[in-house]
Structure formats: C-alpha cells, structure tokens
Design an enzyme around this catalytic site. Structure first.
Site, PDB file in Angstrom:
ATOM      1  N   HIS A 436      15.708  25.097 -17.802  1.00 34.19           N
ATOM      2  CA  HIS A 436      14.796  24.965 -16.659  1.00 34.19           C
ATOM      3  C   HIS A 436      13.367  25.050 -17.190  1.00 34.19           C
ATOM      4  O   HIS A 436      12.845  26.140 -17.436  1.00 34.19           O
ATOM      5  CB  HIS A 436      15.047  26.080 -15.651  1.00 34.19           C
TER       6      HIS A 436
HETATM    7  C1  LIG Z   1      24.087  22.518 -20.126  1.00 35.08           C
HETATM    8  C2  LIG Z   1      23.025  22.204 -19.080  1.00 35.08           C
HETATM    9  C3  LIG Z   1      23.344  22.264 -17.742  1.00 35.08           C
HETATM   10  C4  LIG Z   1      22.365  21.982 -16.776  1.00 35.08           C
HETATM   11  N1  LIG Z   1      22.725  21.941 -15.452  1.00 35.08           N
HETATM   12  C5  LIG Z   1      21.807  21.599 -14.529  1.00 35.08           C
HETATM   13  C6  LIG Z   1      22.171  21.421 -13.167  1.00 35.08           C
HETATM   14  O1  LIG Z   1      23.333  21.530 -12.801  1.00 35.08           O
HETATM   15  N2  LIG Z   1      21.191  21.090 -12.285  1.00 35.08           N
HETATM   16  C7  LIG Z   1      19.883  20.963 -12.662  1.00 35.08           C
HETATM   17  O2  LIG Z   1      19.042  20.743 -11.802  1.00 35.08           O
HETATM   18  N3  LIG Z   1      19.527  21.078 -13.947  1.00 35.08           N
HETATM   19  C8  LIG Z   1      20.445  21.371 -14.883  1.00 35.08           C
HETATM   20  N4  LIG Z   1      20.090  21.418 -16.201  1.00 35.08           N
HETATM   21  C9  LIG Z   1      18.697  21.146 -16.541  1.00 35.08           C
HETATM   22  C10 LIG Z   1      18.401  19.642 -16.511  1.00 35.08           C
HETATM   23  O3  LIG Z   1      19.241  18.968 -17.412  1.00 35.08           O
HETATM   24  C11 LIG Z   1      16.942  19.444 -16.863  1.00 35.08           C
HETATM   25  O4  LIG Z   1      16.150  20.108 -15.903  1.00 35.08           O
HETATM   26  C12 LIG Z   1      16.511  17.984 -16.876  1.00 35.08           C
HETATM   27  O5  LIG Z   1      17.336  17.200 -17.683  1.00 35.08           O
HETATM   28  C13 LIG Z   1      15.074  17.919 -17.376  1.00 35.08           C
HETATM   29  O6  LIG Z   1      14.643  16.602 -17.299  1.00 35.08           O
HETATM   30  P1  LIG Z   1      13.505  16.039 -18.278  1.00 35.08           P
HETATM   31  O7  LIG Z   1      13.442  14.595 -18.037  1.00 35.08           O
HETATM   32  O8  LIG Z   1      12.295  16.864 -18.128  1.00 35.08           O
HETATM   33  O9  LIG Z   1      14.057  16.372 -19.741  1.00 35.08           O
HETATM   34  P2  LIG Z   1      15.342  15.827 -20.466  1.00 35.08           P
HETATM   35  O10 LIG Z   1      16.376  15.452 -19.481  1.00 35.08           O
HETATM   36  O11 LIG Z   1      15.706  16.831 -21.508  1.00 35.08           O
HETATM   37  O12 LIG Z   1      14.849  14.494 -21.159  1.00 35.08           O
HETATM   38  C14 LIG Z   1      13.846  14.490 -22.142  1.00 35.08           C
HETATM   39  C15 LIG Z   1      14.229  13.467 -23.192  1.00 35.08           C
HETATM   40  O13 LIG Z   1      13.101  13.239 -24.021  1.00 35.08           O
HETATM   41  C16 LIG Z   1      13.519  13.168 -25.368  1.00 35.08           C
HETATM   42  N5  LIG Z   1      12.374  13.552 -26.208  1.00 35.08           N
HETATM   43  C17 LIG Z   1      11.808  14.767 -26.352  1.00 35.08           C
HETATM   44  N6  LIG Z   1      10.741  14.705 -27.153  1.00 35.08           N
HETATM   45  C18 LIG Z   1      10.625  13.418 -27.523  1.00 35.08           C
HETATM   46  C19 LIG Z   1       9.698  12.724 -28.345  1.00 35.08           C
HETATM   47  N7  LIG Z   1       8.651  13.346 -28.921  1.00 35.08           N
HETATM   48  N8  LIG Z   1       9.883  11.400 -28.534  1.00 35.08           N
HETATM   49  C20 LIG Z   1      10.925  10.730 -27.969  1.00 35.08           C
HETATM   50  N9  LIG Z   1      11.832  11.355 -27.166  1.00 35.08           N
HETATM   51  C21 LIG Z   1      11.664  12.679 -26.939  1.00 35.08           C
HETATM   52  C22 LIG Z   1      14.669  14.143 -25.448  1.00 35.08           C
HETATM   53  O14 LIG Z   1      15.493  13.846 -26.541  1.00 35.08           O
HETATM   54  C23 LIG Z   1      15.349  13.938 -24.102  1.00 35.08           C
HETATM   55  O15 LIG Z   1      16.347  12.963 -24.144  1.00 35.08           O
HETATM   56  C24 LIG Z   1      21.047  21.679 -17.181  1.00 35.08           C
HETATM   57  C25 LIG Z   1      20.738  21.620 -18.540  1.00 35.08           C
HETATM   58  C26 LIG Z   1      21.704  21.868 -19.490  1.00 35.08           C
HETATM   59  C27 LIG Z   1      21.350  21.766 -20.938  1.00 35.08           C
END
Ligand SMILES: Cc1cc2nc3c(=O)[nH]c(=O)nc-3n(C[C@H](O)[C@H](O)[C@H](O)COP(=O)(O)OP(=O)(O)OC[C@H]3O[C@@H](n4cnc5c(N)ncnc54)[C@H](O)[C@@H]3O)c2cc1C
Length: 507
Positions: A436
């Site tokens: 989170h």
């Molecule tokens: C096991 C687990 C269970 C979860 N369960 C829930 C749930 O049930 N409900 C919920 O609301 N949330 C849940 N979450 C949290 C949820 O997955 C995240 O809140 C959400 O994915 C965040 O979205 P985001 O786009 O910010 O980041 P992410 O989904 O992590 O995406 C970011 C992406 O950017 C890429 N990246 C990072 N830095 C760079 C860079 N410099 N260059 C290129 N690419 C890069 C990463 O590799 C990644 O693929 C869970 C997380 C985990 C790990």
C-alpha cells in the site's frame, strides 16, 4: 515521436495506457519487469528484486527494504487479492482526524469527482457487488457481478460479527463470480493473493487491459526508466532508460510522459532526474518529492478456534478475502475518531489452509502523511544498475498506532465470538515497504506542500504527469488499487480533455 510514454505497466500505468490508446494515441509503456506465466508465485520473483535501505520498527536500519508491489507486466495486480474498495467520503478530507503536524491531508477534490472514474475501472475489471451491505460505501454498488459467497472461514466471521451487532459484507473483488469479458468464473485454483491467476478469472490489468489492447499498446519489458531529461526548463524531451539485461542505455522521446511506477519508484525517478534546470530533481524545487510517504498501518491476527469450522475450507486456499467490516471506520471511541477496515485474510501457510481451526483477520488504518516519512536517494552508494540507492525513511505516527490498537481490539472481539481459544497478533513489518504505497508526489494547489497539481501534472513541468498512488495526499484505510486506478483514469482523461477539448470519459 510517441504521443505518450507511460512508465510502469501496473495498476495505474495500464489504465492510463488503455485510456490513451483507445483514444487513438500512439502509446509506449516502459516496464522494468517481464511477463509472468499463469500460476507464478510472487515469492519466486522477489529474490531478483532490488532492495532499499529502510528503517525497521525499532528505528534501526536494514538493507532489506521492499520498494515494490511487484515488478512485472501488470505490476501488483498480477499477485493481488482483487480487493476493490472505494475510499470513503471522509478520506477526501480527514483534516479533523489528523495530528497538527501532519502534511495537509485534504484532497484537492472530493469523492463525487472521482466517482465516474471508479465506475469505469469497476466496469472494465469486472468488480463483484457487495450486495449493498457495506455500511460506509460512498455510493450504491454497480451490481455488475453477483457477490462472492463467503469462504468457509468468512461464513464463521459473518456469524460472529452479526452476533455482535456488526454489519459484515461481501468483499467486492476484481475476481469474476460469473463468466466475465471472456474470462471464466473463479474456481478457487490457488489463493488469489501472491499467485498470478491460473485461469484469468482475476481482473488483473494484464488480462483485462493490456492483453486485449496488445495491438494498440506497445509494452517494452526489461526496460527501467532511469531519469526524465528536460530540454528546457519545464519541458521533458525524453526518458533515459536502461536495458536491465545488458545495461545499455537509450533515450525514448515522447510528447507526454505519465509516471506510474508505484509511489516509491515514481518519487525515485523524479529525484534521479537532476539537471541544471532542476538540481534537486524534477518537480523538487521545494523539496517535497518523496515526502508524505504513507504505507498504511496494519496487522494480521491469527485465531485458533476451540472447534472445527462447520464447512471445509477450499483445499488450495481459494479467494483470500470474502468478508469485511467497516463498522469502526468512523468511530468516536477510536483515538481521533477515525478507525479503519477489518477484513478476512485467508491463511497462506499450506498447513494452516487445511487447518479447520484457523481464522485470520487483518486490521488496516490510514497513516497520516508527515514530512519526515519519505523516500530519498543515497547518492554515495549505488545499486546493481549504478543508480543511487533508494532509502525508505518511515516511522509510524504514535496516533496511528493507537488507532490500530483500538481496531485490533474490535477485531479480536469478532474472533473471540467465533470461538477463538487464542488470538495471536502477527509480527508487523510495514515500515520496510508495503503493498500500500501512497503520497510521495502529493496533489494540491500549493507547490510548497505538493508536487503535482490536481490534474496530476508536476508543478511547473508542462508534459509530465504522475498517475499512481504517489498523488494521494491521504491514503484512507481501504486497500488502494481501485483508487489508484480511478486516479490514473482521471489523470489520463484530463490529459485527453486538455489536448482535444472533446471532454467525455470513454466507456
Ligand atoms: C501480494 C499482494 C496483494 C495485494 N492485494 C491487494 C488487494 O487485494 N487490493 C488492493 O487494492 N491492493 C492490493 N495490493 C496492492 C496493489 O497491488 C497495489 O496498490 C497496486 O498494484 C499499485 O499500483 P501502481 O500502479 O502504483 O504500482 P504497480 O502495480 O506496482 O505497478 C508499477 C509498475 O512499474 C514498474 N516500474 C517501477 N519502476 C520502474 C522504472 N523505473 N521503469 C520502468 N518500470 C518501472 C514496476 O515493475 C511495476 O510493474 C496487493 C499487493 C500485493 C503485492
């Protein structure tokens, strides 16, 4: 030159890419990770991930901080449990519930502004209904898919909660309860959390957005964005990126850049983007980038029952969360009047999954944003890519820990009522990194206390927008993915508005 380069293919990046590609834009997504095969377990990938320096809960330092949700195509959604809750109205202005020293927690807009964006995301992912039973839900459910039936453990929690006068409800999940958009209904093949869904029933962004739009969105994997390159003050011409396999670097040019790398990595990217125009990093003229890091304060409780569950739990774990409680979300007896979310969490240990006497609940409270909790870079040490080491300097606020104590007591009451002979609080490690992630490029109108404007654009930089949880001035106590995706939809839609003045939200 591309119309837009999106950095990160996770929850936020995939939504932004889909909106822009469907409007006809030429979209390139840079993703550091790779595609993961169905059935992959997150723990098989983690050993390859870069770590960060982080504080442990005693205030000491460890090199084992975890600055990811997951590093792969689809990001955290490949491994998430699918919990898809909307923030509550109070979360958009929690000023009255925060300590005086908190950074301004009020969002620059309210729930009704975000509501159509939540609707879009729920429709595209296929989020199940809560049956209209969540007592603090800010607007009625869309009822796209029927609620999931409670798991065997969830049924025990429902009975205990009701006996205490609480109002348990079916957790809305981006996990199909009936065939949806070509995907089958969930058949409980693995636990949802930690596993990439074997069947596609889980509404991760790979299955619902990136794969269906593969002919319109190019995703370049194994490609890490290192820094954004300004060609003149306030305009970025290119992103310098690194092939993680070979170390080769290249510049990718685009008209617009959408940063969606997760709230830790997005801040790190801006901080790495130092130039003569921006000596402390892009958008960091006032030193706000990275500050206000919020990772929630939470704890799991394991109960050992004095009797067997009436039903037999799913042999492989099945859906991880089927039941939740928001009775103590707003609660005048809780310190500061704001409690949080209590949710079922299935056991993850194979021995516990089969154990008919084990129940688990998780308690989640929002952590208030404070300037001292932050992402920084240590320029004196470098990681395997030769980049400055990432540092997570985070300590939970004492008021938030008191609120967690209160919520833990309410959850323990439910477990005791369900027949717990013993309740064990599990060790807490959220200061090392968490699923989170919020707050490090906060939105606002005042550049002294925010990094981005209410549209997500970095103050003073015309063509860079942040689209992930980094924007959230206050995290709220619910799981973040749905809100992060709604925000990404809003950011991308407003970018389209600005360019075309057409002004409608794509269905
Ligand atoms: C096991 C687990 C269970 C979860 N369960 C829930 C749930 O049930 N409900 C919920 O609301 N949330 C849940 N979450 C949290 C949820 O997955 C995240 O809140 C959400 O994915 C965040 O979205 P985001 O786009 O910010 O980041 P992410 O989904 O992590 O995406 C970011 C992406 O950017 C890429 N990246 C990072 N830095 C760079 C860079 N410099 N260059 C290129 N690419 C890069 C990463 O590799 C990644 O693929 C869970 C997380 C985990 C790990």
């Amino acid at each position: 030159m591309r119309d837009v380069c999106v950095i990160g293919s996770g929850a936020a990046g995939a939504v932004a890419a889909a909106v822009l590609a469907e409007a006809g834009w030429d979209v390139l997504v840079l993703e550091q990770g790779e595609h993961v095969p169905p059935g992959t377990h997150l723990h098989d990938l983690i050993p390859g991930y870069e770590t960060a320096r982080a504080r442990d809960l005693d205030g000491g330092w460890t090199e084992e901080g975890y600055p990811w949700t997951a590093c792969c195509v689809g990001g955290g959604t490949r491994f998430y449990a699918g919990v898809s809750l909307r923030l509550r109205r109070v979360d958009f202005d929690a000023t009255a519930h925060c300590a005086a020293e908190a950074l301004p927690p009020a969002w620059p807009f309210g729930y009704d502004d975000l509501r159509p964006h939540y609707d879009w995301v729920e429709r595209r992912l296929g989020v199940t209904s809560d049956g209209g039973l969540d007592p603090t839900r800010p607007s009625p459910p869309l009822d796209l898919l029927p609620p999931h039936r409670p798991s065997a453990r969830g049924a025990a929690l429902v009975a205990a909660g009701r006996a205490l006068g609480r109002t348990p409800f079916p957790m809305p999940l981006a996990v199909a309860s009936a065939p949806f958009a070509g995907a089958p209904a969930c058949a409980d093949l693995t636990t949802c959390t930690d596993f990439a869904c074997p069947s596609g029933a889980k509404g991760d962004v790979h299955h619902r957005l990136l794969a269906p739009l593969a002919d319109r969105i190019e995703v370049r994997t194994g490609c890490k964005a290192v820094r954004l390159v300004e060609d003149r003050p306030g305009r970025v011409a290119a992103v310098e990126c690194l092939d993680v396999a070979t170390g080769a670097r290249e510049l990718v040019r685009a008209r617009h850049f959408v940063v969606a790398a997760n709230a830790i990595q997005s801040a790190a990217l801006l901080l790495r983007s130092r130039s003569a125009h921006s000596p402390d990093g892009l958008g960091n003229g006032r030193g706000v980038v990275g500050r206000g890091l919020c990772m929630k304060v939470g704890q799991n409780l394991t109960a050992h029952l004095d009797h067997d569950l009436d039903e037999i739990p799913a042999p492989k774990g099945g859906r991880y969360v089927t039941v939740a409680f928001t009775d103590n979300y707003l609660d005048q007896h809780c310190p500061s009047g704001l409690g949080g979310l209590v949710l079922e969490t299935g056991p993850l240990d194979p021995a516990d999954i089969a154990d008919r006497r084990v129940l688990r609940l998780e308690c989640l409270v929002a952590d208030q944003p404070v300037a001292e909790n932050r992402v920084t870079l240590d320029w004196s040490t470098v990681d395997a890519y030769g980049l400055p080491r990432l540092v997570l300097d985070y300590r939970p606020h004492p008021l938030d820990l008191k609120r967690l104590d209160y919520l833990r007591d309410r959850a323990t009451e439910v477990l005791t009522r369900a027949g717990a002979a013993r309740v064990d609080p599990e060790p807490m490690d959220f200061s090392l990194g968490s699923g989170h992630l919020h707050g490090t490029c906060r939105m606002g109108t005042d550049p002294a206390t925010s990094v981005c404007d209410p549209q997500g654009r970095v103050h003073g930089v015309v063509n860079v927008r942040v689209a992930d949880g980094a924007l959230m001035p206050y995290p709220g106590a619910v799981n973040p993915a749905l809100t992060i995706q709604a925000l990404a939809h809003r950011v991308a839609t407003l970018l389209l508005h600005e360019e075309t003045a057409a002004g409608t939200i794509p269905e």
